[in-house]
Design a protein around this motif. Structure first.
Motif, PDB file in Angstrom:
ATOM      1  N   LYS A 116       1.776  11.025  -6.723  1.00  0.00           N
ATOM      2  CA  LYS A 116       3.142  10.876  -6.230  1.00  0.00           C
ATOM      3  C   LYS A 116       3.463   9.387  -6.169  1.00  0.00           C
ATOM      4  N   ARG A 117       4.749   9.073  -6.118  1.00  0.00           N
ATOM      5  CA  ARG A 117       5.144   7.666  -6.089  1.00  0.00           C
ATOM      6  C   ARG A 117       6.400   7.539  -5.233  1.00  0.00           C
ATOM      7  N   GLY A 118       6.498   6.422  -4.533  1.00  0.00           N
ATOM      8  CA  GLY A 118       7.649   6.217  -3.660  1.00  0.00           C
ATOM      9  C   GLY A 118       8.478   5.006  -4.066  1.00  0.00           C
ATOM     10  N   TYR A 119       9.793   5.186  -4.073  1.00  0.00           N
ATOM     11  CA  TYR A 119      10.697   4.066  -4.371  1.00  0.00           C
ATOM     12  C   TYR A 119      11.675   3.905  -3.219  1.00  0.00           C
ATOM     13  N   LEU A 120      11.861   2.670  -2.815  1.00  0.00           N
ATOM     14  CA  LEU A 120      12.891   2.388  -1.818  1.00  0.00           C
ATOM     15  C   LEU A 120      14.001   1.616  -2.522  1.00  0.00           C
ATOM     16  N   LEU A 121      15.195   2.197  -2.564  1.00  0.00           N
ATOM     17  CA  LEU A 121      16.335   1.516  -3.199  1.00  0.00           C
ATOM     18  C   LEU A 121      17.219   0.960  -2.100  1.00  0.00           C
ATOM     19  N   TYR A 122      17.472  -0.335  -2.126  1.00  0.00           N
ATOM     20  CA  TYR A 122      18.296  -0.891  -1.059  1.00  0.00           C
ATOM     21  C   TYR A 122      19.331  -1.847  -1.625  1.00  0.00           C
ATOM     22  N   GLY A 123      20.452  -1.937  -0.931  1.00  0.00           N
ATOM     23  CA  GLY A 123      21.526  -2.822  -1.361  1.00  0.00           C
ATOM     24  C   GLY A 123      22.852  -2.320  -0.842  1.00  0.00           C
ATOM     25  N   PRO A 124      23.908  -3.130  -1.021  1.00  0.00           N
ATOM     26  CA  PRO A 124      25.227  -2.753  -0.489  1.00  0.00           C
ATOM     27  C   PRO A 124      25.781  -1.486  -1.152  1.00  0.00           C
ATOM     28  N   SER A 126       3.205  -2.275   2.932  1.00  0.00           N
ATOM     29  CA  SER A 126       2.746  -2.037   1.563  1.00  0.00           C
ATOM     30  C   SER A 126       1.919  -0.750   1.513  1.00  0.00           C
ATOM     31  N   GLY A 127       2.082  -0.041   0.450  1.00  0.00           N
ATOM     32  CA  GLY A 127       1.381   1.235   0.300  1.00  0.00           C
ATOM     33  C   GLY A 127       2.249   2.412   0.692  1.00  0.00           C
ATOM     34  N   ARG A 128       3.305   2.159   1.487  1.00  0.00           N
ATOM     35  CA  ARG A 128       4.157   3.280   1.918  1.00  0.00           C
ATOM     36  C   ARG A 128       5.102   3.664   0.787  1.00  0.00           C
ATOM     37  N   MET A 129       5.959   2.725   0.424  1.00  0.00           N
ATOM     38  CA  MET A 129       6.841   2.927  -0.710  1.00  0.00           C
ATOM     39  C   MET A 129       6.291   2.011  -1.811  1.00  0.00           C
ATOM     40  N   ASP A 130       5.946   2.580  -2.944  1.00  0.00           N
ATOM     41  CA  ASP A 130       5.251   1.772  -3.953  1.00  0.00           C
ATOM     42  C   ASP A 130       6.112   0.667  -4.524  1.00  0.00           C
ATOM     43  N   MET A 131       7.410   0.917  -4.659  1.00  0.00           N
ATOM     44  CA  MET A 131       8.283  -0.096  -5.262  1.00  0.00           C
ATOM     45  C   MET A 131       9.540  -0.262  -4.417  1.00  0.00           C
TER      46      MET A 131
END
Ligand SMILES: Nc1ncnc2c1ncn2[C@@H]1O[C@H](COP(=O)(O)OP(=O)(O)OP(=O)(O)O)[C@@H](O)[C@H]1O
Ligand SMILES: [Mg+2]
Length: 489
Positions: free
Chosen positions: A237-245, A363-368
């Motif tokens: 599995k892999r996690g991505y966090l997308l952030y921005g306005p 680190s390690g929670r959301m991979d990117m």
């Protein structure tokens, strides 16, 4: 041969006679038992065996039933003379299936089997916690007894693989939602689905090409990484966090990922989930090759409302298990339960990364961690191409220079720019002119008000959010820098 048939006919005759006799003489219970016994004897001498694959297994949906249905639909169209045709609401594909109580023959590894689709009307329902469908549906698989082991070991696995492949290639992606607030449908699903038809792709996504390539590469590595994950003992599995306005393409990116990998999307509405155990059940009901999305994670539920316990550590508030807690969410993505399927991508989005609990960012929670920011010139070129069909060479070099300068001066999101381009798409020159004009006006306005503040880059904000006073604890106090970043907003 003739003898065999006459033997069979007389056997059937005897059976029919016994049945009539039983009906006349014995009470119903005894009759039922005797019929069962005769049936057993019949099957003992028969060279065939039968497997029933029911649609609902107890309270759970039987995945094998759906797989068989899809698998048979791939060749039933050529062989069958009576078929059932279905088209899900808003779906572009018509599914061909076996009609009720119809049969079809299949061959696998030199072995011939017979499939029958059995549909029985359910008797009027007594009280149940959840209503069951009106019909009992299932497939019966008939094969020679000697072929049993081949069928059980290889054929059913083959059907599962084949049906997954068919679904990925032929059908629309599905978008699932848990908007029913924890209740299950008559087939035991907590998720409702609709065909997913978002047209966003990585080609249409406006962002820096290098960053885009990096993400696409990471995704392909993940999707092809089964043996790597297995070898290294990691959950696939892999996690991505997308952030921005707002309006910078976070949701568009999720759609692009789904279309790129042909994955389904589970859009998890956290406010509809009542507690951690419900969250776990939802996770268990997701399929592999899917993206599990939690949008606006900072405002979904109050995950930062943690108190200090008597040892001085921060922990989730004790509310008797009646709400979702941060540790519940982390278990959802990280814990043992997160591995109850494979090949899944978790995506969280937020407009305010600085509001997130450091435990989520460690680190390690959301991979990117992917910053989706205001439009840059390389991203603008993609939008001009999408909406106006302009290549860079189509633009006058003065205009492109002015656009490049102006876009860096203003903070315009791809959504802002798209709006201007869509509005004027029938007149390309007007569109570019109006865009440039808007950018210049905004930039001048900013300068005049003297409010063109030094931009705090998103990466810097993220760094601040990540800085935490203590190492090693999941639940740390927000750092001073985080609080400052909060005040500066
Ligand atoms: N990077 C982008 N590339 C292409 N189109 C974009 C991009 N960002 C925004 N858009 C356009 O703007 C619309 C809104 O974008 P989107 O919903 O993806 O933004 P968002 O970051 O998810 O916003 P929010 O934070 O409000 O959820 C999209 O339908 C799309 O047309
Ligand atoms: Mg969005």
């Amino acid at each position: 041969m003739k003898e065999y048939w006459s033997y069979l006919a007389s056997l059937l005759g005897v059976l029919a006679f016994c049945q009539t006799l039983l009906q006349l003489i014995f009470p119903p219970q005894l009759r039922f038992l005797s019929l069962k016994f005769l049936n057993r004897i019949f099957h003992l001498f028969s060279s065939y065996c039968y497997f029933d694959i029911t649609e609902i297994d107890g309270v759970n949906t039987n995945e094998l039933y759906n797989a068989v249905q899809l698998y048979l639909s791939s060749f039933v169209s050529i062989n069958g003379s009576r078929l059932s045709l279905t088209r899900a609401l808003n779906s572009s594909a018509i599914t061909i299936g076996l009609s009720n109580n119809d049969c079809i023959i299949d061959t696998f590894g030199g072995v011939t089997v017979l499939w029958e689709h059995v549909v029985i009307q359910r008797q009027s329902q007594t009280f149940t916690w959840r209503p069951l469908p009106d019909e009992k549906r299932g497939f019966t698989l008939r094969m020679k007894k000697k072929d049993k082991s081949l069928i059980l070991h290889s054929y059913l696995d083959y059907i599962m693989d084949k049906s997954n492949e068919i679904r990925r290639n032929n059908q629309d992606r599905l978008l699932y939602t848990n908007s029913r607030g924890g209740s299950l449908d008559s087939r035991g699903h907590p998720w409702e689905s609709v065909p997913f038809k978002h047209p966003s792709t990585f080609d249409t996504l406006a962002m820096h090409p290098v960053k885009k390539q990096e993400i696409m590469h990471d995704l392909k590595d993940f999707a092809n990484g089964q043996s790597f994950y297995h070898k290294t003992g990691r959950a696939w599995k892999r996690g991505y966090l997308l952030y921005g306005p707002p309006g910078t393409g976070k949701s568009s990116m999720i759609a692009a990922i789904a279309n790129y990998l042909s994955y389904d999307i589970y859009d998890l509405e956290l406010t509809e989930v009542h507690n951690n155990s419900e969250l776990r059940k939802l996770l268990m009901k997701t399929s592999s090759k899917s993206i599990i999305v939690i949008e606006d994670i900072d405002c979904s539920v109050n995950l930062t409302n943690r108190k200090k316990n008597n040892k001085g550590n921060y922990c989730d508030p004790d509310d008797g298990g009646n709400s979702i807690t941060l540790s519940g969410l982390l278990n959802f993505t990280d814990g043992l339960w997160s591995c109850c399927g494979s090949e899944r991508i978790f995506v969280f989005t937020t407009n305010h990364i600085e509001k997130l609990d450091p435990a989520l960012l460690r680190s390690g929670r959301m991979d990117m961690h992917i910053s989706m920011s205001y439009c840059s010139y390389p991203a603008l070129k993609i939008l001009l191409n999408n909406y106006l069909g302009y290549e860079e060479s189509d633009l006058d070099c003065n205009v492109s220079r002015e656009l490049a300068e102006a876009v860096d001066m203003v903070e315009m999101t791809p959504a802002d720019i798209s709006e201007i381009l869509i509005k004027n798409r029938s007149d390309k020159q007007k569109a570019v002119g109006e865009l440039l004009e808007t950018m210049k006006t905004r930039a001048e306005g900013n300068l005049k008000r003297g409010s063109l503040k030094e931009k705090i880059s998103d990466e810097e904000q993220e760094k601040r959010a990540l800085e935490s006073p203590k190492e090693g604890s999941d639940f740390e106090q927000p750092s001073k820098e985080q609080e400052n970043a909060e005040k500066m907003k």
